[in-house]
Design a protein around this motif. Sequence first.
Motif, PDB file in Angstrom:
ATOM      1  N   LYS A  64      66.188  20.658  14.221  1.00  0.00           N
ATOM      2  CA  LYS A  64      65.113  20.837  13.487  1.00  0.00           C
ATOM      3  C   LYS A  64      63.902  20.725  14.598  1.00  0.00           C
ATOM      4  CE  LYS A  64      63.583  16.171  12.701  1.00  0.00           C
ATOM      5  NZ  LYS A  64      62.571  15.488  11.603  1.00  0.00           N
ATOM      6  N   GLU A  65      64.296  20.372  15.671  1.00  0.00           N
ATOM      7  CA  GLU A  65      63.365  20.508  17.081  1.00  0.00           C
ATOM      8  C   GLU A  65      63.129  21.602  17.544  1.00  0.00           C
ATOM      9  OE1 GLU A  65      61.475  17.887  18.151  1.00  0.00           O
ATOM     10  OE2 GLU A  65      62.409  16.812  16.288  1.00  0.00           O
ATOM     11  N   PHE A  66      63.776  22.803  17.300  1.00  0.00           N
ATOM     12  CA  PHE A  66      63.812  24.084  17.917  1.00  0.00           C
ATOM     13  C   PHE A  66      62.651  24.954  17.204  1.00  0.00           C
ATOM     14  CE2 PHE A  66      68.447  23.266  18.726  1.00  0.00           C
ATOM     15  CZ  PHE A  66      68.280  23.006  20.202  1.00  0.00           C
ATOM     16  N   ALA A  67      61.806  25.297  18.171  1.00  0.00           N
ATOM     17  CA  ALA A  67      60.722  26.450  17.659  1.00  0.00           C
ATOM     18  C   ALA A  67      61.334  27.785  17.465  1.00  0.00           C
ATOM     19  CB  ALA A  67      59.534  26.312  18.564  1.00  0.00           C
ATOM     20  N   SER A  68      62.261  28.006  18.341  1.00  0.00           N
ATOM     21  CA  SER A  68      62.813  29.497  18.529  1.00  0.00           C
ATOM     22  C   SER A  68      63.986  29.548  17.524  1.00  0.00           C
ATOM     23  CB  SER A  68      63.027  30.014  19.878  1.00  0.00           C
ATOM     24  OG  SER A  68      63.806  31.180  20.017  1.00  0.00           O
ATOM     25  N   LYS A  69      64.170  30.619  16.805  1.00  0.00           N
ATOM     26  CA  LYS A  69      65.189  30.897  16.063  1.00  0.00           C
ATOM     27  C   LYS A  69      66.580  31.136  16.790  1.00  0.00           C
ATOM     28  CE  LYS A  69      64.477  35.706  14.754  1.00  0.00           C
ATOM     29  NZ  LYS A  69      64.237  36.590  13.862  1.00  0.00           N
ATOM     30  N   SER A  71      67.108  29.873  19.945  1.00  0.00           N
ATOM     31  CA  SER A  71      67.247  28.899  20.436  1.00  0.00           C
ATOM     32  C   SER A  71      68.534  28.115  19.603  1.00  0.00           C
ATOM     33  CB  SER A  71      66.202  27.868  20.798  1.00  0.00           C
ATOM     34  OG  SER A  71      65.327  28.186  21.660  1.00  0.00           O
ATOM     35  N   LEU A  72      68.026  28.271  18.179  1.00  0.00           N
ATOM     36  CA  LEU A  72      68.955  27.493  17.356  1.00  0.00           C
ATOM     37  C   LEU A  72      70.376  28.180  17.070  1.00  0.00           C
ATOM     38  CD1 LEU A  72      69.514  25.532  15.137  1.00  0.00           C
ATOM     39  CD2 LEU A  72      68.159  26.971  13.424  1.00  0.00           C
ATOM     40  N   ILE A 116      64.089  36.039  25.446  1.00  0.00           N
ATOM     41  CA  ILE A 116      65.194  35.592  24.659  1.00  0.00           C
ATOM     42  C   ILE A 116      65.858  34.399  25.397  1.00  0.00           C
ATOM     43  CG2 ILE A 116      66.861  36.041  22.968  1.00  0.00           C
ATOM     44  CD1 ILE A 116      64.108  37.210  22.167  1.00  0.00           C
ATOM     45  N   ILE A 117      66.657  34.838  26.204  1.00  0.00           N
ATOM     46  CA  ILE A 117      67.809  34.099  27.002  1.00  0.00           C
ATOM     47  C   ILE A 117      67.202  32.807  27.630  1.00  0.00           C
ATOM     48  CG2 ILE A 117      69.722  34.042  28.556  1.00  0.00           C
ATOM     49  CD1 ILE A 117      70.250  35.507  26.130  1.00  0.00           C
ATOM     50  N   LYS A 118      66.432  33.057  28.420  1.00  0.00           N
ATOM     51  CA  LYS A 118      65.657  32.079  29.403  1.00  0.00           C
ATOM     52  C   LYS A 118      64.932  31.001  28.629  1.00  0.00           C
ATOM     53  CE  LYS A 118      66.197  34.254  33.779  1.00  0.00           C
ATOM     54  NZ  LYS A 118      65.356  34.805  35.060  1.00  0.00           N
ATOM     55  N   LYS A 119      64.172  31.495  27.738  1.00  0.00           N
ATOM     56  CA  LYS A 119      63.219  30.606  26.878  1.00  0.00           C
ATOM     57  C   LYS A 119      63.991  30.014  26.111  1.00  0.00           C
ATOM     58  CE  LYS A 119      59.027  33.053  26.950  1.00  0.00           C
ATOM     59  NZ  LYS A 119      58.022  33.393  26.095  1.00  0.00           N
ATOM     60  N   GLU A 123      64.572  25.819  26.100  1.00  0.00           N
ATOM     61  CA  GLU A 123      64.363  24.873  25.013  1.00  0.00           C
ATOM     62  C   GLU A 123      65.459  23.939  24.557  1.00  0.00           C
ATOM     63  OE1 GLU A 123      61.903  25.256  20.680  1.00  0.00           O
ATOM     64  OE2 GLU A 123      63.326  26.816  21.235  1.00  0.00           O
ATOM     65  N   ILE A 124      66.807  24.466  24.731  1.00  0.00           N
ATOM     66  CA  ILE A 124      67.924  24.012  24.567  1.00  0.00           C
ATOM     67  C   ILE A 124      68.273  22.759  25.303  1.00  0.00           C
ATOM     68  CG2 ILE A 124      70.399  23.976  24.423  1.00  0.00           C
ATOM     69  CD1 ILE A 124      69.874  26.766  23.351  1.00  0.00           C
TER      70      ILE A 124
END
Length: 148
Positions: A64-69, A71-72, A116-119, A123-124
């Motif tokens: 639930k902490e991830f802002a990016s789908k 990242s999830l 996408i990848i680096k962000k 985040e992860i």
Amino acid sequence: QQLCIIESYNLINKTNIHDFKQTFSLLASAYIEDGLCKYSFSPALIGQLINPSSYSKINLLIQKEFASKYSLVIYELCVDYAGIERTPVFALKEFKKYLGIAEDEYKEFKHFNYKIIKKAILEINQKADLLIAVKFSGKNDDALVWFT
């Protein structure tokens, strides 16, 4: 009345992605009786739900902490392969499809990699219970991608 329709889904079987094209209702039926919502799944969906090799244990507090789908999705992929210490190798086009990115989005590799990848990796690594890195083989649109 159909409550939800699934038209396609991706399933990784530890060796490659299978892209299933199948249309079926998520719920076969649903109704409210005595204040309770009662429902049943379609037989096609039940076949996928009872396949335990398709799932991994995901920490919902982290999820639930991830802002990016993205990242999830990458986090879930890495958790599923944590015991193997690397994810499957994807062709870049296949990986974009796995993430749900349309073919006409992020046409240039550098934009896809940065946005996408680096962000997602940042985040992860900041929010999750594991540290990951991306590996590439090849260049630009011909690249292969996997996570360790």
